[in-house]
Design an enzyme around this catalytic site. Structure first.
Site, mmCIF file in Angstrom:
data_model
loop_
_atom_site.group_PDB
_atom_site.id
_atom_site.type_symbol
_atom_site.label_atom_id
_atom_site.label_comp_id
_atom_site.label_asym_id
_atom_site.label_seq_id
_atom_site.Cartn_x
_atom_site.Cartn_y
_atom_site.Cartn_z
ATOM 1 N N SER A 189 39.815 42.802 -35.423
ATOM 2 C CA SER A 189 38.053 43.543 -35.682
ATOM 3 C C SER A 189 38.398 44.449 -34.937
ATOM 4 O O SER A 189 39.508 44.413 -33.698
ATOM 5 C CB SER A 189 37.132 42.788 -35.565
ATOM 6 O OG SER A 189 36.791 41.967 -34.666
ATOM 7 N N LYS A 190 37.927 45.555 -34.258
ATOM 8 C CA LYS A 190 38.219 46.467 -33.152
ATOM 9 C C LYS A 190 38.039 46.077 -31.870
ATOM 10 O O LYS A 190 38.755 46.821 -30.998
ATOM 11 C CB LYS A 190 36.707 47.631 -33.669
ATOM 12 C CG LYS A 190 36.516 48.289 -34.921
ATOM 13 C CD LYS A 190 36.341 49.853 -34.357
ATOM 14 C CE LYS A 190 35.969 50.873 -35.126
ATOM 15 N NZ LYS A 190 35.171 51.323 -36.269
ATOM 16 N N ARG A 191 37.976 45.072 -31.595
ATOM 17 C CA ARG A 191 37.375 44.207 -29.979
ATOM 18 C C ARG A 191 39.626 44.448 -30.135
ATOM 19 O O ARG A 191 39.538 43.791 -28.905
ATOM 20 C CB ARG A 191 36.750 43.346 -30.239
ATOM 21 C CG ARG A 191 36.938 41.964 -30.697
ATOM 22 C CD ARG A 191 35.548 41.605 -30.455
ATOM 23 N NE ARG A 191 35.555 40.517 -31.290
ATOM 24 C CZ ARG A 191 36.091 38.551 -31.521
ATOM 25 N NH1 ARG A 191 36.232 38.275 -29.922
ATOM 26 N NH2 ARG A 191 35.725 38.320 -32.883
ATOM 27 N N HIS A 192 40.140 44.102 -31.174
ATOM 28 C CA HIS A 192 41.191 43.610 -30.824
ATOM 29 C C HIS A 192 42.216 45.058 -30.401
ATOM 30 O O HIS A 192 43.481 45.035 -29.625
ATOM 31 C CB HIS A 192 41.925 42.944 -32.062
ATOM 32 C CG HIS A 192 41.606 41.403 -31.851
ATOM 33 N ND1 HIS A 192 40.304 41.196 -33.055
ATOM 34 C CD2 HIS A 192 41.531 40.668 -31.335
ATOM 35 C CE1 HIS A 192 40.236 39.918 -32.764
ATOM 36 N NE2 HIS A 192 40.439 39.407 -31.744
#
Ligand code: GLU
Length: 475
Positions: free
Chosen positions: A245-248
């Protein structure tokens, strides 16, 4: 065996998640590795989630990655009559029924946590009651009649046998009150009508597939082969992994492109995220090579972890191998945009080729060109070239007038001049080059040597930088 036919069936969400792109690629390869056909179908029956321009994102992504379809794009919202026709067939054959339950009634079936399914109330309405309700214009949905006993199973190519007890299956909705079909229903109808032999998709559908199998059975259709793909994971800061997800990092194809990744490198990397070629350690694949090497047996069911560093490495290798013409098409506009006019951007492009991993890092790589960095005089001292501050000061003072008099400001002439100075002064060429390079670059690691950099800077800026260095020595 009949011809293989696979499909990619994205919902138009407005962006292409890398996991979806991998699904598209694998589905394409399952077909193309066996000389089959590939279909594109846009699943846009969820009108609430519809995003303007989202189809273009899908089409552009497929075009840029070279995933070309033989049929389609079919648009589900243009096929509503077909789904209604097939839902009616199921009603007639007793595999589906009209349900007139109000939203309030359905709500009352849920427990405190909002969980609870349908109790099958309308399954048992008499024919005359159904006809009356329809005649009265009472809103309805169409539901699939699930068996009350036994179990349903299928064999997935990646996960093996998947089985579910039928009592766990709710009477799922096939056609909603607004006349739109659910994904659960229309994808089955479409897959059948479009002759799809292999359904390749994310494993979030693994456990709902028995329900779809029951639809095939109800129609008396042959079930397709199912190929569910493992999730794509990302590495968390604490070392664990979780759904990508975006946090990666960037998770859409477009974001990766904007970050300076090449479509070929992205495709190559994601091809290996869950598939592994047989009997070879080959890592680099063109699309044609993928089509030849790909096989279902190479698919893995363990979750694949997206590694941004590895993608970066792939990208740097792809940039290195890029023909100059293609490379220049990308790098020159970037350099033109960043650099002042006196910079020789063609020469700079050559110096950078092979030294950048992603195009977005160009600015950072040439920061020392864009501005004169603070000088750290300890950089002049180099063991290998036996340079000292005194020696460097001497070199710069003596070579400055020679450089000022040089007419042809190109790498060869600059090199010849400094070599000659080295010979006449008795100072080793390595030391001369070191001193001049540090003076013009004002940092220790540079793409290219002293004379190449001076060619990039042009005469004026090079001389100014050397003068600045000399004045710093005298200060
Ligand atoms: N529209 C579905 C999705 O985007 C497709 C699933 C499938 O391939 O059947 O998840």
């Amino acid at each position: 065996m009949s011809e293989i036919k696979t499909r990619f069936a994205p919902s138009p969400t407005g962006f292409m998640h890398i996991g979806n792109l991998r699904t598209a690629l694998y589905s394409y390869l399952v077909s193309k590795s066996q000389g089959g056909k590939f279909v594109l179908r846009i699943e846009d029956t969820d009108q609430v989630r519809h995003v303007e321009g989202a189809e273009d994102v899908i089409l552009n992504t497929l075009k840029m990655t070279g995933i070309d379809y033989d049929e389609g794009p079919y648009i589900q919202s243009e096929r509503l009559d077909i789904y209604k026709e097939y839902a009616d067939k199921l009603i007639q054959s007793g595999h589906a029924y009209y349900c007139f339950c109000t939203p309030e009634r359905l709500e009352s079936l849920k427990d405190d946590k909002g969980i609870g399914g349908y109790d099958g109330h309308c399954r048992y309405l008499s024919k005359s009651q159904v006809e009356k309700n329809l005649a009265d214009g009472i809103p309805y949905v169409i539901r699939q009649k699930m068996p009350n006993e036994g179990s349903t199973s299928y064999y997935d190519k990646v996960y093996g046998r998947v089985s579910i007890d039928n009592v766990e299956l709710r009477d799922q909705i096939l056609i909603k009150a607004d006349g739109y079909p659910t994904y659960n229903f229309c994808h089955v109808v479409d897959d059948h009508l479009m002759g799809i032999t292999h359904v390749v998709r994310g494993n979030e559908y693994l456990t709902s597939t028995p329900k779809y199998c029951l639809l095939y059975d109800a129609f008396g259709w042959e079930r397709p082969t199912y190929v569910h793909l493992p999730l794509l994971m990302g590495k968390d800061a604490d070392g664990n992994v979780s759904k990508l997800s975006k946090r990666h990092g960037a998770v859409s194809f477009q974001d990766l492109i904007n970050d300076g990744y090449l479509p070929e490198a992205i495709v190559n990397y994601i091809a290996l995220l869950g598939w592994c070629p047989k009997d070879t350690n080959q890592e680099f694949f063109t699309m044609d090579e993928l089509k030849k090497s790909f096989s279902l047996e190479g698919l893995s069911k363990s979750p694949a972890v997206f590694d941004y560093e590895k993608l970066k490495w792939f990208n740097s290798e792809y940039i290195k191998k890029m023909p100059d013409e293609d490379y220049n098409k990308i790098i020159l506009p970037i350099l033109e945009n960043l650099c002042p006019e006196y910079i020789n951007i063609e020469k700079l492009a050559v110096l950078l080729h092979g030294r950048i991993a992603v195009f977005s890092e160009v600015k950072e790589k040439i920061e020392f060109i864009l501005s004169r960095l603070d000088m750290d005089s300890s950089l002049y001292i180099n063991k290998k070239n036996k340079t000292t501050l005194e020696l460097c000061s001497q070199i710069l003072n003596e070579s400055l007038p020679l450089l000022e008099n040089l007419e042809n400001w190109d790498n060869d002439s600059l090199f010849a001049l400094l070599k000659e100075y080295s010979a006449s002064s008795g100072i080793k060429a390595g030391a001369v080059m070191w001193a001049v390079r540090i003076a013009v670059a004002r940092q220790s690691i540079t793409p290219g040597g002293a004379t190449e950099l001076m060619e990039v800077f042009g005469k004026n800026e090079s001389i100014e930088r050397i003068k600045l260095a000399v004045s710093e020595f005298n200060a």
